[in-house]
Scaffold this active site. Structure first.
Site: not given
Length: 279
Positions: A2-3
């Site tokens: 996840p960014e």
DNA sequence: GGAGTTGTTGTACC
DNA sequence: GGGTACAACAACTC
């Protein structure tokens, strides 16, 4: 992995599920996740009786605001949260369980066990690692073009490395950096200080627009990412270079190349992102 | 069983 | 002492 857009989506979906819940107890199956305090028993005692008041995000970190403390959580590659009834079978990759007084559980799940949790007194979260040196994320007011331009001009590092540097701008990771550079038509191996003002503006705007578009679509689902309600993001349909190696570029038809930059897998269109001789 | 995967931290160096 | 490069590390999958 996840960014910012995925973390933002997780934070928003999770917020509805945990707000006003009071923690009755905490079960820790894998203590290495807990980085602060050192003593996991203290971690547990601090959290008992605390109620979730709000959720926030800084870069790729989720912040759980409680009555007296802030829990700072980083998902690294595969961390996930879910809210379940207590009789749901506990998966072997569930490492921390927050049991709430209403009977539901907030569970932290992480196949790689790379995620981290830090617990701080409210108000002290930004003066200690890991949040103390983070730069603005693309949504913050002080992420101005002037700030970004000065930061780019004063370093000779490769532009891709600079964009991944969380002290310059926080929240960008490998996927979005490759996409932002493609949209700006800038080669990842360009030296940041050698970029023109126009190129820097294009990258700056790309940071904001790409991240904004990805948040609106609920993030990018590759491999295993789903939000706290088990839904997948949709931004993967908008990827031009990431994961597209050996596929034709959607703009010019040349095959997308995969290379290494600073040890990271990097995707580039050799025609749209020309590397200049003086870079 | 070695390589690939990723973001962050610590350290050595100039 | 700031800026930088890079190794180390976390643990699992293929």
């Amino acid at each position: 992995m996840p960014e910012l857009p995925e973390v933002e989506t997780i934070k928003n979906t999770l917020k509805e599920l945990v707000i006003d819940k009071e923690i009755q107890d905490v079960t820790i199956h894998w203590p290495n996740i807990i980085k602060k305090p050192d003593d996991t028993e203290l971690f547990r005692m601090m959290l008992k009786g605390q109620t979730f008041r709000d959720l926030g995000r800084k870069g790729k970190f989720i912040l759980f605001y409680l009555d007296d403390y802030v829990l700072v959580s980083h998902l690294r590659m595969e961390g996930k949260y879910q809210v379940t009834p207590p009789d749901d079978p506990v998966d072997k990759h569930t490492h921390v369980i927050f049991s709430c007084t209403d009977g539901e559980e907030l569970r932290y799940h992480d196949v790689r066990k790379f995620g981290t949790m830090h617990l701080f007194l409210k108000g002290e979260e930004f003066i200690h690692p890991p949040l103390n040196k983070l730069g603005p994320d693309p949504f913050e007011n002080h992420f101005t073009f002037d700030y970004f331009y000065k930061k780019m001009k004063k370093t000779d590092r490769f532009v891709k490395i600079v964009l991944l540097d969380q002290a310059i701008v926080s929240g960008l990771g490998n996927i979005y950096v490759d996409e932002i550079l493609f949209k700006a038509g800038v080669h990842p191996l360009s030296r940041a200080s050698k970029l023109t003002k126009k190129e820097i503006r294009s990258i700056y705007e790309g940071c904001i627009e790409t991240i904004d578009a990805a948040v609106k679509l609920g993030g990018t689902t590759i491999r295993s990412y789903v939000n706290s309600q088990g839904e997948m993001g949709m931004f993967q349909q908008n990827l031009f270079v990431y994961g597209q190696e050996d596929e034709p570029c959607q703009h010019c038809g040349q095959l997308i190349l995969k290379m290494k930059v600073g040890g990271r897998g990097t995707h580039v269109c050799p025609a749209c992102q020309k590397k200049r001789w003086y870079d």
